[in-house]
Design a protein around this motif. Sequence first.
Motif, PDB file in Angstrom:
ATOM      1  N   SER A 111       0.747  -1.239   0.014  1.00  0.00           N
ATOM      2  CA  SER A 111       0.038   0.171   0.095  1.00  0.00           C
ATOM      3  C   SER A 111       0.878   1.302  -0.140  1.00  0.00           C
ATOM      4  O   SER A 111       0.298   2.283  -0.146  1.00  0.00           O
ATOM      5  N   VAL A 112       1.991   1.193   0.358  1.00  0.00           N
ATOM      6  CA  VAL A 112       3.036   2.258   0.542  1.00  0.00           C
ATOM      7  C   VAL A 112       4.052   2.305  -0.478  1.00  0.00           C
ATOM      8  O   VAL A 112       4.352   3.240  -1.061  1.00  0.00           O
ATOM      9  N   TRP A 113       4.611   1.183  -0.850  1.00  0.00           N
ATOM     10  CA  TRP A 113       5.789   1.099  -1.755  1.00  0.00           C
ATOM     11  C   TRP A 113       5.155   0.237  -3.233  1.00  0.00           C
ATOM     12  O   TRP A 113       4.279  -0.529  -3.118  1.00  0.00           O
ATOM     13  N   LYS A 114       5.804   0.811  -4.336  1.00  0.00           N
ATOM     14  CA  LYS A 114       5.523  -0.174  -5.501  1.00  0.00           C
ATOM     15  C   LYS A 114       6.370  -1.198  -5.626  1.00  0.00           C
ATOM     16  O   LYS A 114       7.424  -1.335  -5.242  1.00  0.00           O
ATOM     17  N   ALA A 115       5.855  -2.132  -6.292  1.00  0.00           N
ATOM     18  CA  ALA A 115       6.692  -3.406  -6.542  1.00  0.00           C
ATOM     19  C   ALA A 115       6.430  -4.104  -7.810  1.00  0.00           C
ATOM     20  O   ALA A 115       5.475  -3.626  -8.519  1.00  0.00           O
ATOM     21  N   GLU A 116       7.257  -4.697  -8.461  1.00  0.00           N
ATOM     22  CA  GLU A 116       7.043  -5.612  -9.580  1.00  0.00           C
ATOM     23  C   GLU A 116       7.819  -6.780  -9.591  1.00  0.00           C
ATOM     24  O   GLU A 116       8.742  -6.982  -8.792  1.00  0.00           O
ATOM     25  N   PRO A 117       7.198  -7.693 -10.292  1.00  0.00           N
ATOM     26  CA  PRO A 117       7.991  -9.080 -10.335  1.00  0.00           C
ATOM     27  C   PRO A 117       9.346  -8.981 -10.753  1.00  0.00           C
ATOM     28  O   PRO A 117       9.931  -8.129 -11.639  1.00  0.00           O
ATOM     29  N   TYR A 118      10.030  -9.947 -10.228  1.00  0.00           N
ATOM     30  CA  TYR A 118      11.703 -10.063 -10.541  1.00  0.00           C
ATOM     31  C   TYR A 118      12.014 -11.375 -10.610  1.00  0.00           C
ATOM     32  O   TYR A 118      11.358 -12.098 -10.036  1.00  0.00           O
ATOM     33  N   SER A 119      12.774 -11.959 -11.477  1.00  0.00           N
ATOM     34  CA  SER A 119      13.345 -13.151 -11.654  1.00  0.00           C
ATOM     35  C   SER A 119      13.921 -13.960 -10.367  1.00  0.00           C
ATOM     36  O   SER A 119      14.416 -13.062  -9.531  1.00  0.00           O
ATOM     37  N   PHE A 120      13.425 -14.988 -10.140  1.00  0.00           N
ATOM     38  CA  PHE A 120      13.919 -15.597  -8.859  1.00  0.00           C
ATOM     39  C   PHE A 120      14.998 -16.405  -9.348  1.00  0.00           C
ATOM     40  O   PHE A 120      14.978 -17.259 -10.111  1.00  0.00           O
ATOM     41  N   PHE A 121      16.190 -16.062  -8.750  1.00  0.00           N
ATOM     42  CA  PHE A 121      17.277 -16.773  -8.927  1.00  0.00           C
ATOM     43  C   PHE A 121      17.505 -17.955  -7.709  1.00  0.00           C
ATOM     44  O   PHE A 121      17.991 -17.466  -6.680  1.00  0.00           O
ATOM     45  N   ALA A 122      17.503 -19.206  -7.958  1.00  0.00           N
ATOM     46  CA  ALA A 122      17.740 -19.949  -6.969  1.00  0.00           C
ATOM     47  C   ALA A 122      19.171 -20.743  -7.046  1.00  0.00           C
ATOM     48  O   ALA A 122      19.873 -20.497  -8.151  1.00  0.00           O
ATOM     49  N   ALA A 123      19.756 -20.908  -5.723  1.00  0.00           N
ATOM     50  CA  ALA A 123      20.978 -21.357  -5.600  1.00  0.00           C
ATOM     51  C   ALA A 123      21.298 -22.673  -6.615  1.00  0.00           C
ATOM     52  O   ALA A 123      20.536 -23.387  -6.685  1.00  0.00           O
ATOM     53  N   GLY A 124      22.228 -22.590  -7.259  1.00  0.00           N
ATOM     54  CA  GLY A 124      22.549 -23.724  -8.033  1.00  0.00           C
ATOM     55  C   GLY A 124      21.954 -23.531  -9.528  1.00  0.00           C
ATOM     56  O   GLY A 124      22.631 -24.358 -10.342  1.00  0.00           O
ATOM     57  N   LYS A 125      21.259 -22.243 -10.002  1.00  0.00           N
ATOM     58  CA  LYS A 125      21.122 -22.171 -11.324  1.00  0.00           C
ATOM     59  C   LYS A 125      22.175 -21.600 -11.762  1.00  0.00           C
ATOM     60  O   LYS A 125      23.198 -21.014 -11.526  1.00  0.00           O
ATOM     61  N   GLN A 126      22.114 -21.989 -13.213  1.00  0.00           N
ATOM     62  CA  GLN A 126      23.349 -21.142 -14.095  1.00  0.00           C
ATOM     63  C   GLN A 126      22.565 -19.759 -14.612  1.00  0.00           C
ATOM     64  O   GLN A 126      21.690 -19.787 -15.220  1.00  0.00           O
ATOM     65  N   ILE A 127      23.558 -19.075 -14.438  1.00  0.00           N
ATOM     66  CA  ILE A 127      23.369 -17.558 -14.969  1.00  0.00           C
ATOM     67  C   ILE A 127      24.483 -17.038 -15.839  1.00  0.00           C
ATOM     68  O   ILE A 127      25.600 -17.476 -15.822  1.00  0.00           O
ATOM     69  N   ARG A 128      24.224 -16.038 -16.522  1.00  0.00           N
ATOM     70  CA  ARG A 128      24.861 -15.167 -17.419  1.00  0.00           C
ATOM     71  C   ARG A 128      24.980 -13.827 -16.835  1.00  0.00           C
ATOM     72  O   ARG A 128      23.848 -13.076 -16.667  1.00  0.00           O
ATOM     73  N   VAL A 129      26.314 -12.888 -16.644  1.00  0.00           N
ATOM     74  CA  VAL A 129      26.445 -11.877 -16.091  1.00  0.00           C
ATOM     75  C   VAL A 129      26.195 -10.914 -17.281  1.00  0.00           C
ATOM     76  O   VAL A 129      26.706 -11.064 -18.532  1.00  0.00           O
ATOM     77  N   THR A 130      25.027  -9.818 -17.125  1.00  0.00           N
ATOM     78  CA  THR A 130      24.718  -9.006 -18.391  1.00  0.00           C
ATOM     79  C   THR A 130      25.408  -7.829 -18.340  1.00  0.00           C
ATOM     80  O   THR A 130      25.235  -6.965 -19.477  1.00  0.00           O
ATOM     81  N   SER A 131      25.786  -7.263 -17.345  1.00  0.00           N
ATOM     82  CA  SER A 131      26.673  -5.940 -17.346  1.00  0.00           C
ATOM     83  C   SER A 131      27.781  -5.890 -16.292  1.00  0.00           C
ATOM     84  O   SER A 131      27.903  -6.785 -15.339  1.00  0.00           O
ATOM     85  N   GLY A 132      28.383  -4.779 -16.523  1.00  0.00           N
ATOM     86  CA  GLY A 132      29.598  -4.659 -15.675  1.00  0.00           C
ATOM     87  C   GLY A 132      30.632  -5.351 -16.164  1.00  0.00           C
ATOM     88  O   GLY A 132      30.661  -6.096 -17.216  1.00  0.00           O
ATOM     89  N   PRO A 133      32.148  -5.422 -15.173  1.00  0.00           N
ATOM     90  CA  PRO A 133      33.242  -5.912 -15.773  1.00  0.00           C
ATOM     91  C   PRO A 133      33.212  -7.385 -16.440  1.00  0.00           C
ATOM     92  O   PRO A 133      33.959  -7.650 -17.059  1.00  0.00           O
TER      93      PRO A 133
END
Length: 188
Positions: A111-133
Amino acid sequence: MSQKDSTATTDLEPHWYAVYTLPRHEKSIADHLVRQGLETYLPLYASTRKWNHRIVQLDLPLFPGYVLVKIVITERARVLSHPGVIRLVGFNGIATALPDGEVERLRSVLSVWKAEPYSFFAAGKQIRVTSGPFANFEGRIIRRKGKMRLVVSLQLIQQAIVLEMDAAEAQLARPLTLVDNPGRSAAL
């Protein structure tokens, strides 16, 4: 009072349950349950989409595929009667109530803060870094002390490093296919 009697007493108290729905049926199910006189909660967020060269503002479910309903467990048949309802969420086929106060806390925060869905990253999942060094590096997620950490393995030298990073800098990695790597015979 025996243990069986106390269980019967708690079964007569309403609790919040998560209802698992067919995709894109959340609003119709919530409306149906309200028309049946049941208390529901379907948190929504505003999303802007571009369709057919026009911009459309939509209210979408914050938790796609779920509607929250407050019922006495003996009323579950009323909930399950809607054709878009798959089941009440639980363990081993038994519906499990959400912890007391969790839905009320969620309501007060939203009721006070806006929220939106975000990807749930579970431990053990394979991911790719999309930004930064470390952009385009791939690795597995580990979590320590509530922070997201990524293990990046450099297979050529058989070494690994741990990076602490923000979840916004990553996406789930999809397996390589023959189109991505024609030298391989199957998806990796």
